[in-house]
Scaffold this motif. Structure first.
Motif, PDB file in Angstrom:
ATOM      1  N   LEU A  39       0.840  -1.211   0.000  1.00 56.99           N
ATOM      2  CA  LEU A  39       0.000   0.000   0.000  1.00 56.99           C
ATOM      3  C   LEU A  39       0.874   1.260   0.000  1.00 56.99           C
ATOM      4  CD1 LEU A  39      -2.883   1.199   0.246  1.00 56.99           C
ATOM      5  CD2 LEU A  39      -2.653   1.005   2.740  1.00 56.99           C
ATOM      6  N   LEU A  40       1.953   1.239   0.799  1.00 61.04           N
ATOM      7  CA  LEU A  40       2.846   2.396   0.864  1.00 61.04           C
ATOM      8  C   LEU A  40       3.606   2.575  -0.453  1.00 61.04           C
ATOM      9  CD1 LEU A  40       4.050   4.702   2.522  1.00 61.04           C
ATOM     10  CD2 LEU A  40       5.714   3.092   3.470  1.00 61.04           C
ATOM     11  N   ARG A  41       4.006   1.452  -1.050  1.00 56.08           N
ATOM     12  CA  ARG A  41       4.714   1.561  -2.333  1.00 56.08           C
ATOM     13  C   ARG A  41       3.829   2.201  -3.397  1.00 56.08           C
ATOM     14  NH1 ARG A  41       9.354  -0.981  -1.785  1.00 56.08           N
ATOM     15  NH2 ARG A  41       9.505  -3.082  -0.950  1.00 56.08           N
ATOM     16  N   SER A  42       2.549   1.822  -3.390  1.00 56.60           N
ATOM     17  CA  SER A  42       1.688   2.379  -4.440  1.00 56.60           C
ATOM     18  C   SER A  42       1.161   3.769  -4.065  1.00 56.60           C
ATOM     19  CB  SER A  42       0.547   1.418  -4.786  1.00 56.60           C
ATOM     20  OG  SER A  42      -0.077   1.004  -3.607  1.00 56.60           O
ATOM     21  N   ASN A  43       1.275   4.163  -2.786  1.00 56.47           N
ATOM     22  CA  ASN A  43       0.832   5.506  -2.355  1.00 56.47           C
ATOM     23  C   ASN A  43       1.905   6.153  -1.480  1.00 56.47           C
ATOM     24  OD1 ASN A  43      -2.311   5.462  -2.987  1.00 56.47           O
ATOM     25  ND2 ASN A  43      -1.763   3.487  -2.094  1.00 56.47           N
ATOM     26  N   PRO A  44       3.016   6.577  -2.090  1.00 54.19           N
ATOM     27  CA  PRO A  44       4.116   7.120  -1.266  1.00 54.19           C
ATOM     28  C   PRO A  44       3.681   8.316  -0.409  1.00 54.19           C
ATOM     29  CG  PRO A  44       4.738   6.984  -3.610  1.00 54.19           C
ATOM     30  CD  PRO A  44       3.302   6.596  -3.526  1.00 54.19           C
ATOM     31  N   ASP A  45       2.602   9.001  -0.819  1.00 52.65           N
ATOM     32  CA  ASP A  45       2.150  10.140  -0.018  1.00 52.65           C
ATOM     33  C   ASP A  45       1.587   9.731   1.338  1.00 52.65           C
ATOM     34  OD1 ASP A  45       2.886  11.691  -2.071  1.00 52.65           O
ATOM     35  OD2 ASP A  45       0.849  12.160  -2.794  1.00 52.65           O
ATOM     36  N   LEU A  46       1.378   8.429   1.506  1.00 52.25           N
ATOM     37  CA  LEU A  46       0.884   7.965   2.811  1.00 52.25           C
ATOM     38  C   LEU A  46       1.978   7.973   3.880  1.00 52.25           C
ATOM     39  CD1 LEU A  46      -1.479   4.913   2.128  1.00 52.25           C
ATOM     40  CD2 LEU A  46      -2.068   7.099   3.201  1.00 52.25           C
ATOM     41  N   ILE A  47       3.227   8.282   3.504  1.00 50.33           N
ATOM     42  CA  ILE A  47       4.330   8.120   4.460  1.00 50.33           C
ATOM     43  C   ILE A  47       4.101   8.913   5.760  1.00 50.33           C
ATOM     44  CG2 ILE A  47       5.827   9.865   3.361  1.00 50.33           C
ATOM     45  CD1 ILE A  47       7.032   6.655   5.119  1.00 50.33           C
ATOM     46  N   GLY A  48       3.548  10.125   5.649  1.00 50.95           N
ATOM     47  CA  GLY A  48       3.311  10.933   6.864  1.00 50.95           C
ATOM     48  C   GLY A  48       2.370  10.216   7.821  1.00 50.95           C
ATOM     49  N   ASN A  49       1.256   9.722   7.309  1.00 47.55           N
ATOM     50  CA  ASN A  49       0.303   9.012   8.172  1.00 47.55           C
ATOM     51  C   ASN A  49       0.882   7.673   8.626  1.00 47.55           C
ATOM     52  OD1 ASN A  49      -2.542   9.511   9.149  1.00 47.55           O
ATOM     53  ND2 ASN A  49      -2.697   7.376   8.476  1.00 47.55           N
ATOM     54  N   ALA A  50       1.684   7.042   7.742  1.00 50.58           N
ATOM     55  CA  ALA A  50       2.294   5.757   8.109  1.00 50.58           C
ATOM     56  C   ALA A  50       3.196   5.942   9.333  1.00 50.58           C
ATOM     57  CB  ALA A  50       3.090   5.189   6.930  1.00 50.58           C
ATOM     58  N   VAL A  51       3.950   7.040   9.379  1.00 49.01           N
ATOM     59  CA  VAL A  51       4.825   7.271  10.538  1.00 49.01           C
ATOM     60  C   VAL A  51       3.990   7.425  11.814  1.00 49.01           C
ATOM     61  CG1 VAL A  51       6.443   8.927  11.576  1.00 49.01           C
ATOM     62  CG2 VAL A  51       6.782   8.164   9.221  1.00 49.01           C
TER      63      VAL A  51
ATOM     64  N   ARG B 107     -11.077   1.333  22.713  1.00 48.01           N
ATOM     65  CA  ARG B 107     -12.072   2.380  22.976  1.00 48.01           C
ATOM     66  C   ARG B 107     -11.825   3.599  22.105  1.00 48.01           C
ATOM     67  NH1 ARG B 107     -10.246  -0.511  26.615  1.00 48.01           N
ATOM     68  NH2 ARG B 107     -11.572  -1.654  28.055  1.00 48.01           N
ATOM     69  N   VAL B 108     -10.593   3.778  21.632  1.00 51.06           N
ATOM     70  CA  VAL B 108     -10.260   4.913  20.757  1.00 51.06           C
ATOM     71  C   VAL B 108     -10.008   4.442  19.322  1.00 51.06           C
ATOM     72  CG1 VAL B 108      -8.527   6.721  20.301  1.00 51.06           C
ATOM     73  CG2 VAL B 108      -9.305   6.273  22.640  1.00 51.06           C
ATOM     74  N   PHE B 109      -9.285   3.325  19.178  1.00 47.27           N
ATOM     75  CA  PHE B 109      -8.830   2.924  17.834  1.00 47.27           C
ATOM     76  C   PHE B 109      -9.690   1.832  17.204  1.00 47.27           C
ATOM     77  CE2 PHE B 109      -5.177   4.718  20.104  1.00 47.27           C
ATOM     78  CZ  PHE B 109      -4.877   5.760  19.239  1.00 47.27           C
ATOM     79  N   GLY B 110     -10.724   1.402  17.933  1.00 50.22           N
ATOM     80  CA  GLY B 110     -11.661   0.439  17.361  1.00 50.22           C
ATOM     81  C   GLY B 110     -11.189  -0.992  17.482  1.00 50.22           C
ATOM     82  N   PRO B 111     -12.029  -1.931  17.006  1.00 50.93           N
ATOM     83  CA  PRO B 111     -11.763  -3.359  17.219  1.00 50.93           C
ATOM     84  C   PRO B 111     -10.488  -3.855  16.524  1.00 50.93           C
ATOM     85  CG  PRO B 111     -13.713  -3.023  15.830  1.00 50.93           C
ATOM     86  CD  PRO B 111     -13.304  -1.681  16.328  1.00 50.93           C
TER      87      PRO B 111
ATOM     88  N   LEU C  29      -1.804  -3.238  12.070  1.00 49.39           N
ATOM     89  CA  LEU C  29      -1.109  -2.106  11.452  1.00 49.39           C
ATOM     90  C   LEU C  29      -1.912  -1.669  10.232  1.00 49.39           C
ATOM     91  CD1 LEU C  29       1.718  -0.502  11.376  1.00 49.39           C
ATOM     92  CD2 LEU C  29       2.212  -2.005   9.448  1.00 49.39           C
ATOM     93  N   ARG C  30      -2.339  -0.392  10.215  1.00 44.42           N
ATOM     94  CA  ARG C  30      -3.054   0.123   9.035  1.00 44.42           C
ATOM     95  C   ARG C  30      -2.535   1.529   8.760  1.00 44.42           C
ATOM     96  NH1 ARG C  30      -8.848   0.480  10.313  1.00 44.42           N
ATOM     97  NH2 ARG C  30      -8.509   2.251   8.953  1.00 44.42           N
ATOM     98  N   ILE C  31      -1.644   1.633   7.768  1.00 46.02           N
ATOM     99  CA  ILE C  31      -0.937   2.908   7.580  1.00 46.02           C
ATOM    100  C   ILE C  31      -1.864   4.028   7.112  1.00 46.02           C
ATOM    101  CG2 ILE C  31       1.320   1.815   7.158  1.00 46.02           C
ATOM    102  CD1 ILE C  31       0.865   2.510   4.152  1.00 46.02           C
ATOM    103  N   ASP C  32      -3.093   3.673   6.676  1.00 44.10           N
ATOM    104  CA  ASP C  32      -4.042   4.731   6.300  1.00 44.10           C
ATOM    105  C   ASP C  32      -5.102   4.933   7.390  1.00 44.10           C
ATOM    106  OD1 ASP C  32      -5.291   2.329   5.979  1.00 44.10           O
ATOM    107  OD2 ASP C  32      -6.091   2.752   3.968  1.00 44.10           O
ATOM    108  N   ARG C  33      -4.818   4.465   8.589  1.00 45.05           N
ATOM    109  CA  ARG C  33      -5.770   4.614   9.694  1.00 45.05           C
ATOM    110  C   ARG C  33      -6.039   6.104   9.971  1.00 45.05           C
ATOM    111  NH1 ARG C  33      -7.068   1.275  13.961  1.00 45.05           N
ATOM    112  NH2 ARG C  33      -5.482  -0.240  13.326  1.00 45.05           N
ATOM    113  N   GLU C  34      -7.321   6.440  10.016  1.00 44.31           N
ATOM    114  CA  GLU C  34      -7.643   7.864  10.181  1.00 44.31           C
ATOM    115  C   GLU C  34      -7.256   8.415  11.556  1.00 44.31           C
ATOM    116  OE1 GLU C  34     -11.620   9.154   9.200  1.00 44.31           O
ATOM    117  OE2 GLU C  34     -11.329   8.384   7.150  1.00 44.31           O
ATOM    118  N   GLN C  35      -7.454   7.608  12.596  1.00 41.73           N
ATOM    119  CA  GLN C  35      -7.160   8.150  13.942  1.00 41.73           C
ATOM    120  C   GLN C  35      -5.726   7.873  14.380  1.00 41.73           C
ATOM    121  OE1 GLN C  35      -8.744   5.293  13.576  1.00 41.73           O
ATOM    122  NE2 GLN C  35     -10.624   5.133  14.789  1.00 41.73           N
TER     123      GLN C  35
END
Ligand code: HEM
Length: 389
Positions: free
Chosen positions: A254-266, A312-316, A321-327
């Motif tokens: 997912l990160l390879r195909s969307n390098p712009d996700l790096i900020g959220n991935a970190v 309670r915050v991040f869900g079930p 690991l989900r590098i596009d996780r919104e929270q």
């Protein structure tokens, strides 16, 4: 540790630990405690007893442990943090990006030539060290010796009651390492006063000369803190992030195909495997928390690593690991409130550049053997990450 944390969150979220401290494991209570201005960070506010003895025994009497900002309460904390914050600015950090990119690319060239390496040693370790010594402007810092001293000091961050931390040999090593490091810092600062340059150390020594009420001892302590606080934490953010990706090939793809996700991935790496799993505070008055009341003078260990996995915050799927996780940004890995990590922007920048460029450069990057963890409870990271590229 994460199964144990989950059990505590579900059954005893404000635990009175048999060792005599309190262990807080849910996101809500951890966030409340670390940002609460009624809490202290000074160990002399602990009630006399075994915990206080253990902490005082382990912590040598050096500038770092007396007056660095991380162990001071207001008004000293406010003054020290604002003085350092004046030179350690977002702009000074952003200006480091080209230099960080150059260092990362040079490391990647060497790795490409080698074909297979220990990524901890070849990649994660050297970068934060070189970045902070360059930014401070430490002349001829002996990297090997500085690294050994830092290694010895990290043990002091482990929680009370861990046998290894109170091993007499370790204790002596901690004291000697602190004394040697503060001696080195004093020399470096004296040299810097005579040889001013365009760097943070010069700016700090000048802030002092301008009558900003920073004593010599305080200056040494803040420089030691900047050097120490940013080292193993960033090493482990990079190392833990790479391990998490290699163990989750769908996320790597997912990160390879969307390098712009790096900020959220970190942010997700910070959440998923926090480089520091705990911090702590000390109560000054009876403190109601959850359905318990913590007495004054108690050590409250707030478990960052557990808060970051709180369903309670991040869900079930908090354990995934989900590098596009919104929270993802709701993690508390840099803590919150007045002591919130002063170097968070630098740590984030280094991890973004390092992991982003590593992944882009080596399409066949893979683990080449078992990861060896450091076995520590608080400073969570790997000693060895064998990979092939
Ligand atoms: C404080 C984590 C990188 C400098 C803290 C605290 C945490 C933390 C949890 C707060 C302690 C508390 O509230 O009790 C991290 C992590 C990093 C990182 C996970 C990973 C990249 C850095 C870097 C620097 C730095 C690169 C600077 C070079 C500091 C300083 C403090 C601090 C000076 C003390 C702030 C205060 O007491 O006011 N860090 N840190 N950190 N950090 Fe970081």
């Amino acid at each position: 540790p994460y199964e144990h944390y989950r059990m505590l969150r579900d059954t005893d979220p404000v635990q009175e630990h048999p060792m005599g401290f309190w262990f807080v494991s849910r996101h809500a209570e951890v966030s409340k405690v670390v940002r609460d201005a009624r809490m202290s960070v000074k160990s002399h506010n602990l009630t006399p007893g075994p915990i206080r003895d253990q902490i005082n025994e382990l912590i040598a009497d050096t500038p770092l442990k007396r007056v660095s900002m991380v162990v001071t309460d207001p008004p000293d904390h406010t003054r020290l943090r604002s003085l350092v914050g004046r030179v350690f600015t977002p702009r000074a950090i952003a200006a480091m990006e080209p230099m960080i990119t150059g260092l990362v690319d040079a490391s990647l060239d060497r790795i490409a030539d080698a074909g297979s390496v220990d990524l901890a040693e070849a990649f994660a370790y050297p970068l934060p060290f070189t970045v902070i010594t360059t930014m401070l402007g430490m002349p001829d810092a002996d990297p090997k010796r500085l690294l050994e001293l830092t290694e010895a000091l990290v043990i002091a961050l482990e929680p009370p009651g861990i046998d290894a931390a109170f091993d007499i040999k370790t204790k002596i090593a901690v004291e000697e390492a602190e004394a040697e490091l503060s001696g080195m810092m004093q020399e470096i600062i004296a040299w810097k006063r005579k040889h001013p340059a365009d760097d943070l150390l010069t700016a700090l020594t000048q802030a002092e000369q301008h009558g900003d009420l920073l004593t010599d001892e305080e200056l040494v302590a803040q420089v030691m803190l900047l050097y120490l606080a940013g080292h193993h934490t960033t090493v482990n953010l990079i190392g833990n992030g790479v391990i998490a990706l290699l163990r989750n090939p769908d996320q790597l793809a997912l990160l390879r195909s969307n390098p712009d996700l790096i900020g959220n991935a970190v942010e997700e790496f910070l959440r998923y495997e926090s480089p520091l799993q705990e911090t702590s505070r000390i109560t000054l008055a009876p403190y109601p928390l959850g359905d318990r009341e913590i007495p004054p003078g108690a050590l409250v260990v707030t478990c960052i690593g557990s808060a970051n996995r709180d369903e309670r915050v991040f869900g079930p799927d908090a354990d995934k690991l989900r590098i596009d996780r919104e929270q993802a940004r709701q993690h508390v890995s840099f803590s919150l409130g007045a002591h919130h990590c002063l170097g968070s922007a630098l740590g984030r920048l280094e991890a973004r550049v390092a992991i982003g460029r590593l992944v882009a450069r080596f399409p066949r990057l893979a683990l080449a053997g078992p990861v060896r963890w450091n076995g520590r409870i608080n400073v969570r990271g790997a000693k060895e990450i064998p990979v092939s590229v």
